[in-house]
Design a protein around this motif. Structure first.
Motif, short mmCIF file in Angstrom:
data_model
loop_
_atom_site.label_atom_id
_atom_site.label_comp_id
_atom_site.label_asym_id
_atom_site.label_seq_id
_atom_site.Cartn_x
_atom_site.Cartn_y
_atom_site.Cartn_z
N GLY A 21 0.92 -1.13 -0.08
CA GLY A 21 0.04 -0.08 0.01
C GLY A 21 0.87 1.38 0.16
O GLY A 21 0.39 2.27 0.43
N GLU A 22 2.02 0.91 -0.36
CA GLU A 22 3.06 2.19 -0.67
C GLU A 22 3.27 2.98 1.06
O GLU A 22 3.29 4.00 0.87
CB GLU A 22 2.50 3.44 -1.61
N ARG A 23 3.06 2.18 1.73
CA ARG A 23 3.46 2.75 3.27
C ARG A 23 4.89 2.56 3.49
O ARG A 23 5.71 1.75 3.34
CB ARG A 23 2.64 1.56 4.23
N ALA A 24 5.30 3.75 4.01
CA ALA A 24 6.63 4.14 4.58
C ALA A 24 7.08 3.51 5.60
O ALA A 24 6.50 3.88 6.64
CB ALA A 24 7.01 5.56 4.42
N ILE A 25 7.84 2.48 5.96
CA ILE A 25 8.08 1.65 7.11
C ILE A 25 9.15 2.42 7.81
O ILE A 25 9.04 2.43 8.90
CB ILE A 25 8.33 0.18 6.64
N LYS A 26 10.26 2.62 7.07
CA LYS A 26 11.24 3.52 7.89
C LYS A 26 12.00 4.13 6.71
O LYS A 26 12.24 3.84 5.25
CB LYS A 26 12.61 2.36 8.00
N GLN A 27 12.50 5.41 7.05
CA GLN A 27 13.22 6.46 6.09
C GLN A 27 14.41 7.04 6.93
O GLN A 27 14.16 7.25 8.18
CB GLN A 27 12.32 7.18 5.24
N GLY A 28 15.27 7.64 6.14
CA GLY A 28 16.45 8.38 6.55
C GLY A 28 17.17 9.00 5.50
O GLY A 28 17.18 8.79 4.34
N ASN A 29 18.13 9.53 6.10
CA ASN A 29 18.96 10.69 5.20
C ASN A 29 20.41 10.75 6.03
O ASN A 29 20.60 11.52 7.15
CB ASN A 29 18.29 12.13 5.20
N ILE A 30 21.20 9.99 5.40
CA ILE A 30 22.57 9.73 6.07
C ILE A 30 23.65 11.03 5.44
O ILE A 30 23.71 10.99 4.27
CB ILE A 30 23.45 8.65 6.04
N GLN A 31 24.03 11.88 6.29
CA GLN A 31 24.90 12.88 5.68
C GLN A 31 26.24 12.92 5.83
O GLN A 31 26.78 12.09 6.78
CB GLN A 31 24.35 14.43 6.31
N ASN A 32 27.16 13.69 5.37
CA ASN A 32 28.52 13.64 5.27
C ASN A 32 29.17 12.47 5.15
O ASN A 32 29.97 11.97 5.81
CB ASN A 32 29.12 14.10 6.81
N VAL A 33 28.66 11.73 3.88
CA VAL A 33 28.91 10.42 3.47
C VAL A 33 30.57 10.45 3.09
O VAL A 33 30.80 11.40 2.06
CB VAL A 33 28.12 9.74 2.51
#
Length: 359
Positions: A21-33
């Motif tokens: 159902g296009e449900r976002a389970i987990k999300q994130g944005n890792i910076q300074n890679v």
């Protein structure tokens, strides 16, 4: 069933795990890679439970002349993809670094490349070709490829939903305004022209990119800049046009919100940069309105700037009042969700093809 969408950049990695159902389970944005292998490992740790993971979808900016649709990655086509790094040197190498890392940590999971350029794979020849000798264009694959395709496709689908129309019946002008700026004319659900070209340098005045300009300027700069014309000088000029031009070069500001503040305070250079960027965008919208024969059903603004502070889009809409009443939507793009949709569509297509071959 879940799909992990990864948008791997030079110094950041955005990810989103999307379930039924296009449900976002987990999300994130890792910076300074600094190391993509380590960053992907961190993302997988943050997500945790991956037992239902079906596939990983990766944003890849440039698919070159060969990859015109989402691609199930294997060792052979991955090596082919690396050949197109020079077409988007600020994006593709890092996109592929993300794929390589995900393949290392999830060797049994399908990895799929979703290309920004794929949305434009069927551009009309009048938009695709430049006024170069045909043999030269074909020999070196010098065509308009277009960019931000994943974002433009997502907001096209959202625009169709808002207008309660089928996607293949919708005609729109879509403006993606973020770090890079691009505008696309869409007719009956397919792009018929777009502002970015062989590379993301063409088109609008952007945050750090010059956009359209007389090609003679490049030759002139190579001539008058100190030093002999060699690869180092070419690289220096490329860096100027790509990272030091546009709004940053005109106003000395790398932050768009700061630019708007300076505009409100009457800063001369900020006002010039803002006016130049808006003027270029308005010119493209006017041209695309004509290409669509006045049949655009809405104009869409997306990207951090386009869907953010309303000042920019209001200024644009004010300048195109002569086009008549044109519905305007500010839609927050979701490239990760669009990637997941593309991956799901490919997997279903492959299953159906396998069933057909076995029947």
């Amino acid at each position: 069933m879940s799909i992990l969408a990864i948008n791997s950049g030079s110094t950041s990695i955005k990810y989103k795990l999307i379930g039924e159902g296009e449900r976002a389970i987990k999300q994130g944005n890792i910076q300074n890679v600094k190391d993509h292998l380590t960053a992907i490992k961190q993302a997988l740790r943050e997500i945790g439970d991956l037992r239902d993971l079906t596939a990983v979808g990766h944003r890849v900016v440039h698919g070159g002349p060969k990859f015109l649709a989402p691609l199930l990655i294997n060792d052979e086509n991955f090596a082919e993809l690396e050949q197109f790094n020079s077409l988007a040197p600020l994006h593709n190498p890092y996109n592929l670094a993300g794929i390589k890392a995900a393949m290392a940590y999830l060797p049994q999971v399908k990895q799929v490349a979703v290309f920004d350029t794929a949305f434009y794979s069927n551009l009309p020849e009048t938009a695709k070709f430049y006024g170069l000798p045909l043999w030269l264009a074909k020999k070196y694959s010098i065509y308009r490829y277009g960019f931000h395709g994943i974002s433009h496709k997502f907001v096209m689908q959202e625009g169709a939903r808002l207008l309660k129309k089928k996607v293949d019946k919708i005609s729109l002008i879509s403006c993606h305004l973020g770090g890079g700026w691009s505008v696309t004319a869409i007719k009956n659900g397919s792009p018929i022209d777009t502002s970015m070209g062989l590379t993301p340098l063409e088109g609008l005045v952007m945050m750090t990119r010059a956009g359209d300009m007389d090609p003679g300027i490049i030759f002139k700069l190579l001539e008058i800049m100190p030093g002999e014309v060699n690869q180092a000088k070419v690289d220096e000029l490329y860096d100027i046009l790509n990272k030091q031009s546009g709004i940053k070069g005109l106003a000395g500001l790398a932050d768009y919100q700061e630019l708007l503040a300076q505009v409100s305070f009457g800063g001369r250079e900020a006002k010039l940069a803002f006016a130049l960027a808006i003027n270029r965008l308005v010119k493209y919208i006017g041209a695309y309105w004509t290409l669509l024969q006045g049949q655009a059903e809405a104009i869409i603004f997306t990207g951090a700037i386009g869907a953010g502070n309303p000042l920019t889009r209001h200024q644009v809409m004010k300048k195109i009042e002569c086009l008549g009443k044109l519905p305007m939507f500010a839609i927050k793009t979701d490239e990760e969700l669009m990637i997941a949709r593309e991956v799901k569509e490919l997997l279903i297509k492959n299953v159906n093809l396998k069933m057909k071959n076995n029947s």
